[in-house]
Design an enzyme around this catalytic site. Structure first.
Site, PDB file in Angstrom:
ATOM      1  N   ARG A  53       0.805  -1.205   0.000  1.00  0.00           N
ATOM      2  CA  ARG A  53       0.000   0.000   0.000  1.00  0.00           C
ATOM      3  C   ARG A  53       0.849   1.271   0.000  1.00  0.00           C
ATOM      4  O   ARG A  53       0.360   2.353  -0.313  1.00  0.00           O
ATOM      5  CB  ARG A  53      -0.876   0.010   1.257  1.00  0.00           C
ATOM      6  CG  ARG A  53      -2.301   0.401   1.003  1.00  0.00           C
ATOM      7  CD  ARG A  53      -2.988   0.668   2.325  1.00  0.00           C
ATOM      8  NE  ARG A  53      -3.368  -0.525   3.039  1.00  0.00           N
ATOM      9  CZ  ARG A  53      -4.568  -1.112   2.917  1.00  0.00           C
ATOM     10  NH1 ARG A  53      -5.469  -0.629   2.109  1.00  0.00           N
ATOM     11  NH2 ARG A  53      -4.856  -2.177   3.630  1.00  0.00           N
TER      12      ARG A  53
ATOM     13  N   CYS B  76      18.402   3.548  -4.445  1.00  0.00           N
ATOM     14  CA  CYS B  76      17.863   4.119  -5.687  1.00  0.00           C
ATOM     15  C   CYS B  76      18.893   4.874  -6.517  1.00  0.00           C
ATOM     16  O   CYS B  76      18.934   4.737  -7.744  1.00  0.00           O
ATOM     17  CB  CYS B  76      16.669   5.008  -5.389  1.00  0.00           C
ATOM     18  SG  CYS B  76      16.857   5.984  -3.903  1.00  0.00           S
TER      19      CYS B  76
ATOM     20  N   GLN C  35      18.415  14.518  -4.807  1.00  0.00           N
ATOM     21  CA  GLN C  35      17.467  13.424  -4.542  1.00  0.00           C
ATOM     22  C   GLN C  35      16.081  13.912  -4.135  1.00  0.00           C
ATOM     23  O   GLN C  35      15.932  14.838  -3.336  1.00  0.00           O
ATOM     24  CB  GLN C  35      18.054  12.489  -3.477  1.00  0.00           C
ATOM     25  CG  GLN C  35      19.297  11.797  -3.979  1.00  0.00           C
ATOM     26  CD  GLN C  35      19.897  10.769  -3.047  1.00  0.00           C
ATOM     27  OE1 GLN C  35      21.103  10.743  -2.884  1.00  0.00           O
ATOM     28  NE2 GLN C  35      19.080   9.915  -2.440  1.00  0.00           N
TER      29      GLN C  35
ATOM     30  N   LYS D 258      26.860   4.012   0.373  1.00  0.00           N
ATOM     31  CA  LYS D 258      26.220   2.981  -0.447  1.00  0.00           C
ATOM     32  C   LYS D 258      26.705   3.021  -1.893  1.00  0.00           C
ATOM     33  O   LYS D 258      26.777   1.990  -2.561  1.00  0.00           O
ATOM     34  CB  LYS D 258      24.693   3.158  -0.426  1.00  0.00           C
ATOM     35  CG  LYS D 258      24.036   2.748   0.880  1.00  0.00           C
ATOM     36  CD  LYS D 258      22.552   3.112   0.863  1.00  0.00           C
ATOM     37  CE  LYS D 258      21.880   2.741   2.179  1.00  0.00           C
ATOM     38  NZ  LYS D 258      20.480   3.220   2.218  1.00  0.00           N
TER      39      LYS D 258
ATOM     40  N   ARG E 283      19.372  16.229  -0.658  1.00  0.00           N
ATOM     41  CA  ARG E 283      17.919  16.181  -0.865  1.00  0.00           C
ATOM     42  C   ARG E 283      17.466  17.513  -1.441  1.00  0.00           C
ATOM     43  O   ARG E 283      17.842  18.566  -0.923  1.00  0.00           O
ATOM     44  CB  ARG E 283      17.229  15.944   0.488  1.00  0.00           C
ATOM     45  CG  ARG E 283      15.733  15.754   0.394  1.00  0.00           C
ATOM     46  CD  ARG E 283      15.318  14.373  -0.035  1.00  0.00           C
ATOM     47  NE  ARG E 283      15.667  13.348   0.932  1.00  0.00           N
ATOM     48  CZ  ARG E 283      15.838  12.062   0.611  1.00  0.00           C
ATOM     49  NH1 ARG E 283      15.685  11.646  -0.627  1.00  0.00           N
ATOM     50  NH2 ARG E 283      16.181  11.186   1.547  1.00  0.00           N
TER      51      ARG E 283
ATOM     52  N   HIS F  33      15.259  11.248  -8.906  1.00  0.00           N
ATOM     53  CA  HIS F  33      16.608  11.583  -8.466  1.00  0.00           C
ATOM     54  C   HIS F  33      17.440  11.985  -9.688  1.00  0.00           C
ATOM     55  O   HIS F  33      17.327  11.373 -10.757  1.00  0.00           O
ATOM     56  CB  HIS F  33      17.293  10.364  -7.839  1.00  0.00           C
ATOM     57  CG  HIS F  33      16.791   9.991  -6.475  1.00  0.00           C
ATOM     58  ND1 HIS F  33      15.862  10.709  -5.770  1.00  0.00           N
ATOM     59  CD2 HIS F  33      17.138   8.941  -5.676  1.00  0.00           C
ATOM     60  CE1 HIS F  33      15.647  10.128  -4.597  1.00  0.00           C
ATOM     61  NE2 HIS F  33      16.405   9.049  -4.519  1.00  0.00           N
TER      62      HIS F  33
HETATM   63  N1  HSE Z   1      17.874   6.308   0.307  1.00  0.00           N
HETATM   64  C1  HSE Z   1      17.204   6.886  -0.817  1.00  0.00           C
HETATM   65  C2  HSE Z   1      16.787   8.296  -0.543  1.00  0.00           C
HETATM   66  C3  HSE Z   1      15.985   6.130  -1.185  1.00  0.00           C
HETATM   67  O1  HSE Z   1      16.730   8.665   0.647  1.00  0.00           O
HETATM   68  O2  HSE Z   1      16.521   9.042  -1.461  1.00  0.00           O
HETATM   69  C4  HSE Z   1      15.960   4.795  -1.724  1.00  0.00           C
HETATM   70  O3  HSE Z   1      17.014   3.988  -1.988  1.00  0.00           O
END
Ligand code: HSE
Length: 370
Positions: A10, A136, A163, A245, A268, A275
């Site tokens: 969901r 991602c 992102q 990562k 962000r 992204h």
């Molecule tokens: N960690 C990523 C983010 C999201 O915060 O944009 C998904 O892998």
């Protein structure tokens, strides 16, 4: 046909997964069972005009163990609580997971089949049963630069990410929208009568963003009208986990013996679900721009090469241009002044599709055809 249990269907990633599966007619190849962590017994989704009634309890190990495959987008804490128990009970089914919890385990494979189908096939042959979606930005980078990775041409990559809020989760997207609304509301009258000076408008907006009543419950700081140059936890050396990562997941996905160095800064921004990433790349040999372009285009059918000019870049290489699609535009390709092995590139990708749901959907299809 295999019984497939869906958990976390969901949420944002789960919903995108179901929509993609409906579109590709995947449900005709499986017997689906829908689970819920909080609403067992209630109605589930409607798939192809069929209502799935009586949601199963996602914490009931006996019910879960009846599945051939479990696919979860429920998040890391669900995986933490259920996965060790179900494996301890000797459940031999396939577990497909969107969360990062199991990614670096020795008995799991990170899945992105246009990039690592061979690694996945070898894993299946050797009895691996746990398959995890990648971070991602990592998936989107590999889809964009796949040809260069495949031909072992990369010495290192320096990356800056831009992102989307969706990467943090649904409630963050909602908070971003509330922040945008709070900014608009404070100046909407001034905008409609056109009388205020730009500095008056700017002052009102900044005061609003810095106000304690600005919607900050989840991000804790403003994102709309601003940005946040930190994603995920601190690794203790000044690097965020999101930045960590990049290198570690990439090398695991590729199953590469020679480590490719990847580092950068993850940021962000107020994009909703795409992204973007800016790369400075050092190749291990001098290739022409044309050659690099061909390698990128020829790797997979989702790459859209965007010529490095202003018109095409601003129309085709943006989150607004490709949201909700599987396209992976790559552009801003140019040799850098640092030397002939250095070039830049920019890419955008939908964080919920190739960045999350699509690799899982494709892994499910590999498994149901076994
Ligand atoms: N960690 C990523 C983010 C999201 O915060 O944009 C998904 O892998």
């Amino acid at each position: 046909m295999k019984s497939v249990g869906f958990v976390g269907w969901r949420g944002m990633v789960g919903s995108v997964l179901l929509n993609r599966m409906i579109k590709e007619n995947d449900f005709s190849n499986i017997i689906p069972h829908f689970f819920s962590t909080s609403q067992s017994g209630q109605n589930g989704p409607i798939i192809n005009n069929t209502l799935f009634k009586d949601l199963k309890d996602a914490y009931n190990l006996n019910l879960l163990q009846e599945m051939d495959i479990i696919i979860t987008c429920q998040g890391g804490s669900y995986t933490d609580s259920i996965y060790p128990k179900i494996r301890k009970n000797n459940w031999k089914g396939y577990w497909i997971d969107a969360a990062s919890t199991l990614r670096m385990n020795n008995d799991s494979v990170i899945v992105l089949d246009p990039i690592n189908l061979k690694v996945i096939q070898n894993a299946l042959d050797s009895g691996i049963k746990t398959f995890v979606g990648s971070n991602c930005t990592v998936s989107l980078m590999l889809m964009a630069l796949g040809g260069l990775f495949e031909q072992n041409l990369i010495e290192w990559i320096s990356v800056s990410t831009y992102q989307a809020a969706s990467g943090a989760g649904a409630k963050y997207v909602i908070e971003l929208l509330k922040q945008m609304g709070a900014i608009y509301n404070i100046v909407c009258n001034d905008l409609s009568n056109n009388l205020s000076s730009i500095l008056d408008l700017e002052k009102k907006v900044i005061t609003q963003i810095q106000n304690n009543n600005f919607p900050l419950k989840h991000f804790s700081v403003p994102l709309a009208g601003s940005l946040i140059p930190w994603i995920d936890v601190d690794m203790g050396n000044g690097q965020s986990r999101e930045e960590w990562k990049g290198q570690f997941e990439t090398n695991k996905i590729l199953g590469s013996e020679n480590k490719i160095i990847i580092d950068g800064t993850c940021v962000r921004i107020s994009s909703i679900r795409c992204h973007s990433q800016s790369f400075f790349i050092k190749l291990n040999k001098n290739l022409s721009k044309k050659n690099i372009e061909e390698i990128l285009i020829n790797h997979n059918k989702w790459v859209d090469f965007v010529p490095n000019n202003m018109e095409e870049t601003i129309c085709k290489l943006t989150p607004s241009a490709i949201s909700g699609t599987l396209r992976i535009p790559v552009g801003r390709l140019r040799k850098l002044s640092m030397g002939n092995k250095y070039f830049s590139a920019f890419t955008v990708g939908d964080q919920l599709l190739w960045g999350a749901a699509e690799p899982l959907r494709r892994m499910l299809n590999l498994l149901i055809n076994i």
